[in-house]
Design an enzyme around this catalytic site. Sequence first.
Site, PDB file in Angstrom:
ATOM      1  N   LYS A  37       3.329  43.392  16.046  1.00  0.00           N
ATOM      2  CA  LYS A  37       2.874  44.602  16.738  1.00  0.00           C
ATOM      3  C   LYS A  37       1.537  45.042  16.156  1.00  0.00           C
ATOM      4  O   LYS A  37       1.418  46.075  15.490  1.00  0.00           O
ATOM      5  CB  LYS A  37       3.937  45.689  16.639  1.00  0.00           C
TER       6      LYS A  37
ATOM      7  N   LYS B 123      15.607  35.464  20.492  1.00  0.00           N
ATOM      8  CA  LYS B 123      16.018  36.831  20.824  1.00  0.00           C
ATOM      9  C   LYS B 123      16.904  36.795  22.066  1.00  0.00           C
ATOM     10  O   LYS B 123      17.169  35.726  22.639  1.00  0.00           O
ATOM     11  CB  LYS B 123      14.785  37.705  21.030  1.00  0.00           C
TER      12      LYS B 123
ATOM     13  N   ASP C  15      19.070  43.764  13.743  1.00  0.00           N
ATOM     14  CA  ASP C  15      18.270  44.722  14.500  1.00  0.00           C
ATOM     15  C   ASP C  15      19.019  46.016  14.784  1.00  0.00           C
ATOM     16  O   ASP C  15      20.107  46.005  15.366  1.00  0.00           O
ATOM     17  CB  ASP C  15      17.849  44.070  15.826  1.00  0.00           C
TER      18      ASP C  15
END
Length: 317
Positions: free
Chosen positions: A160, A192, A242
């Site tokens: 990011k 993912k 996560d």
Amino acid sequence: MTSSAAPQPVHASPSAVEPGLDAGWIARTVAVALDEDLGTAPGRDVTTQATIPASATGTADLVAREAGTVAGLVVVAETLAQSAARLGLPVPDVTFHAQDGDAVGPGTLLARLSGPTQVLLVAERTMLNLASRASGVATATAAFARELAGTGAQVLDTRKTTPGLRALDKYAVRAGGGTNKRMGLYDVAMVKDNHVVAAGSLRAAVEAVRATFPDVLVQVEADTTAQAMEALDAGADFLLLDNMPTPVLAATVAAVRERQGRDGVPEHVELEATGNLTLARAREVAGTGVDHLSVGALTHSAPILDLALDLHPAALR
């Protein structure tokens, strides 16, 4: 404006951070930034070139306006050199009084620049934009590194980052005492939820990566303890845990550690916590036994560190 910065120790290099920023990347990035300010090369600074003779010389101090961790001083020399080339003037001399990675306070002298005044002012904003951003990232990272000291866990960055500035952002993380995770989509596989959907199952996704790119580590994202166990069964090297509440995270870490070294599971599986990781929660999360905390905010939300370039009064005459 006059700088009141007291002289600091002189450094031969603006950085001791390893690995350093690639010189080619710095040159390309500075060129783009100067084009934004001056227009297509060589461009022009209509204010500076109208008000200051090309023959005028001066001295300016690059200083910190607030406390933090400095980074990005490695762009200073290249910015001065390219600015001088566009103006057809000599390159200013620069003496560094701080290095990337140094803790600084308000008024700390980072570098002293001497040469054609036009060059100093043309280079000013590009130097400050890049170094202030990098210093902000380094400062945010250093805060996490201090909070995690003694826990055995490291703070990691993410992808990011600001487009075009990833190399600088990740360099700044290193300067702040953090660790780079993957540099992009090419060096570590990250399975993912969407990859699992596309491949048909978690095992199918992991096996496809192994077959196609056997040289890369495979990390799998897990939202629950059950998913973490499934990822171990599928042969993951590295788990991304996560957005787990701390009790769930601790239970998942314990379950993974129990499986290590058995049934084909590696002796040590790297565990990374991510999601909603604030500075206030960092030590609590580290206490679960994870190896890493990945924090997107290091690069996507860190405020800049206020740096300034102060021209000495004699240069104004």
